[in-house]
Write an enzyme that holds these catalytic residues in place. Structure first.
Site, PDB file in Angstrom:
ATOM      1  N   HIS A  10     -10.590 -33.809  16.579  1.00  0.00           N
ATOM      2  CA  HIS A  10     -10.850 -33.873  15.127  1.00  0.00           C
ATOM      3  C   HIS A  10     -10.719 -35.290  14.570  1.00  0.00           C
ATOM      4  O   HIS A  10     -10.930 -35.502  13.378  1.00  0.00           O
ATOM      5  CB  HIS A  10      -9.903 -32.942  14.364  1.00  0.00           C
ATOM      6  CG  HIS A  10     -10.053 -31.497  14.744  1.00  0.00           C
ATOM      7  ND1 HIS A  10     -11.272 -30.830  14.689  1.00  0.00           N
ATOM      8  CD2 HIS A  10      -9.149 -30.586  15.190  1.00  0.00           C
ATOM      9  CE1 HIS A  10     -11.094 -29.576  15.092  1.00  0.00           C
ATOM     10  NE2 HIS A  10      -9.826 -29.403  15.409  1.00  0.00           N
ATOM     11  N   HIS A  14     -12.166 -24.605  17.546  1.00  0.00           N
ATOM     12  CA  HIS A  14     -12.577 -25.369  16.360  1.00  0.00           C
ATOM     13  C   HIS A  14     -13.683 -26.371  16.729  1.00  0.00           C
ATOM     14  O   HIS A  14     -13.648 -26.963  17.814  1.00  0.00           O
ATOM     15  CB  HIS A  14     -11.385 -26.145  15.792  1.00  0.00           C
ATOM     16  CG  HIS A  14     -10.212 -25.290  15.448  1.00  0.00           C
ATOM     17  ND1 HIS A  14      -9.125 -25.138  16.281  1.00  0.00           N
ATOM     18  CD2 HIS A  14      -9.972 -24.528  14.357  1.00  0.00           C
ATOM     19  CE1 HIS A  14      -8.245 -24.316  15.710  1.00  0.00           C
ATOM     20  NE2 HIS A  14      -8.730 -23.923  14.544  1.00  0.00           N
ATOM     21  N   ASP A  69     -13.189 -25.813  22.512  1.00  0.00           N
ATOM     22  CA  ASP A  69     -12.082 -25.473  21.617  1.00  0.00           C
ATOM     23  C   ASP A  69     -12.597 -24.491  20.551  1.00  0.00           C
ATOM     24  O   ASP A  69     -13.778 -24.507  20.202  1.00  0.00           O
ATOM     25  CB  ASP A  69     -11.601 -26.764  20.947  1.00  0.00           C
ATOM     26  CG  ASP A  69     -10.323 -26.613  20.147  1.00  0.00           C
ATOM     27  OD1 ASP A  69      -9.263 -27.037  20.647  1.00  0.00           O
ATOM     28  OD2 ASP A  69     -10.384 -26.083  19.016  1.00  0.00           O
ATOM     29  N   ASP A  88      -7.548 -22.508  22.458  1.00  0.00           N
ATOM     30  CA  ASP A  88      -7.258 -21.708  21.268  1.00  0.00           C
ATOM     31  C   ASP A  88      -8.352 -20.694  20.947  1.00  0.00           C
ATOM     32  O   ASP A  88      -8.267 -19.972  19.945  1.00  0.00           O
ATOM     33  CB  ASP A  88      -6.931 -22.592  20.049  1.00  0.00           C
ATOM     34  CG  ASP A  88      -7.862 -23.772  19.908  1.00  0.00           C
ATOM     35  OD1 ASP A  88      -8.866 -23.842  20.646  1.00  0.00           O
ATOM     36  OD2 ASP A  88      -7.592 -24.635  19.044  1.00  0.00           O
TER      37      ASP A  88
HETATM   38 ZN   LIG Z   1      -8.616 -26.112  18.121  1.00  0.00          ZN
END
Ligand SMILES: [Zn+2]
Length: 342
Positions: free
Chosen positions: A157, A195, A193, A282
């Site tokens: 990120h 995200h 991931d 995750d």
């Molecule tokens: Zn993540």
């Protein structure tokens, strides 16, 4: 599998995190590093401590002013008056605000995107060590075929000039650019991931020499909210070199694996010389903040499919939060990857 790690990873251990109006225990804890490292060792993998190869590979993807800020902020905290165990701001630059302030509080808001990335006494050492692990794993992957970097804190990120989403230095991007320079050829990054890998996308968005492909939970109602949609394909020379595959929340193995295979087909179509896997765990059905319901068998199947690319591959740890399944999912991924490469 060679497990490249750095013991300084434990030196950043944020206590609290502001979520939905409440302070909760920070999900991105130093215990993740210990749990994953020990599980990999106990499963018979070789631990390799990352050596310090310097900051050049970090500066190859990150803004020099931002890196200097991360390195120096804790030492300059006195500017803020009395502070506790960490420094953090609640004031963030909006996209239409471009001026660079002088003071520490303003710089914190310029260089961070949210309240999940405090700076503490050991933060720089931890994120620097994590980045070194990424570079060392990239080198090993080029020399030996594949390696895993136990990067913690995570990185995907983080943009060239900002932290956010628990991430400071973009380990995945650092490994990718390092491999691109070493091989001279185009490199691909596949991010699984839960995200969206928004920082990695941002770093390479205008470039045609690093393909970025991300499989993640639909961001319309999930972090990082403001990026990660299928129509973000890159810009300028980078048009066509970014691919987002958002997946419906609750997807489960079949839909998620179909998206991973679609991502791998995109990678194969670009004929890269090397691959980086941004391995968030995750997406697990047991993850405390995940929403994709992937099982251990799902991760193993993904590993087998990714290994099938045959490319020199650096696997870089991203998210995946404390739960009993976390170390088991890592071990399943690494074992399946190794088995597919034998
Ligand atoms: Zn993540």
């Amino acid at each position: 599998m060679q497990i490249v790690h750095h013991p300084d990873s434990v030196r950043h251990d944020p206590a609290q995190y502001f979520r939905r109006g409440s302070l909760i225990a920070h999900p991105e804890q130093a215990a993740r590093y210990i749990l994953l490292r020990d599980a990999a060792r106990d499963a018979g993998h070789d631990l390799v401590e990352a050596s310090d190869v310097g900051g050049a590979s970090i500066l190859a993807v990150h803004d020099a002013g931002y890196v200097a800020f991360l390195r120096e902020a804790w030492e300059l905290r006195g500017e803020l008056g009395e502070v506790g165990d960490e420094i953090l701001t609640g004031h963030f630059a909006r996209p239409q605000m471009h001026r660079q302030p002088e003071g520490m509080l303003g710089l914190l808001g310029l260089y961070t995107a949210d309240t999940s990335t405090p700076i503490r006494a050991g933060t720089w050492e931890a994120i620097y060590g994590s980045a070194q692990a990424a570079v060392c794993a990239a080198e090993l992957a080029l020399a030996q075929g594949h390696a895993y970097a136990l990067c913690r804190p995570p990185g995907h990120h983080a943009y060239a000039n900002s932290a956010g989403g628990f991430c400071y230095l973009n380990n995945t991007a650092i490994a990718g650019e390092h491999m691109r320079r070493a091989t001279g050829g185009p490199v691909a990054i596949i991010d699984i991931d839960v995200h969206h890998g928004n920082g990695t996308q941002g770093i390479f968005y205008a470039r045609d020499d690093v393909l970025t492909v991300s499989v993640h939970a639909d961001p319309a109602n999930y972090f990082p909210f403001f990026a990660g949609y299928a129509d973000e394909i890159g810009t300028g020379e980078g048009a066509g070199f970014n691919r987002n595959i958002p997946v419906a929340h609750g997807a489960g193995d079949a839909l998620w694996l179909a998206a991973v295979r679609e991502a791998l087909a995109a990678v194969a179509g670009h004929r890269p010389t090397a691959l980086v896997v941004a391995l968030g765990l995750d997406a697990s059905q047991d993850d405390p903040i995940g929403v994709l319901q992937v099982t251990r068998e799902g991760f193993a199947t993904a590993a087998e499919a990714i290994a099938g690319s045959g490319l020199p591959t650096a696997i870089v740890q991203e998210g995946g939060y404390l739960c009993e399944a976390l170390p088991r999912n890592l071990v399943a991924f690494l074992e399946a990857f190794d088995a597919a490469r034998e």
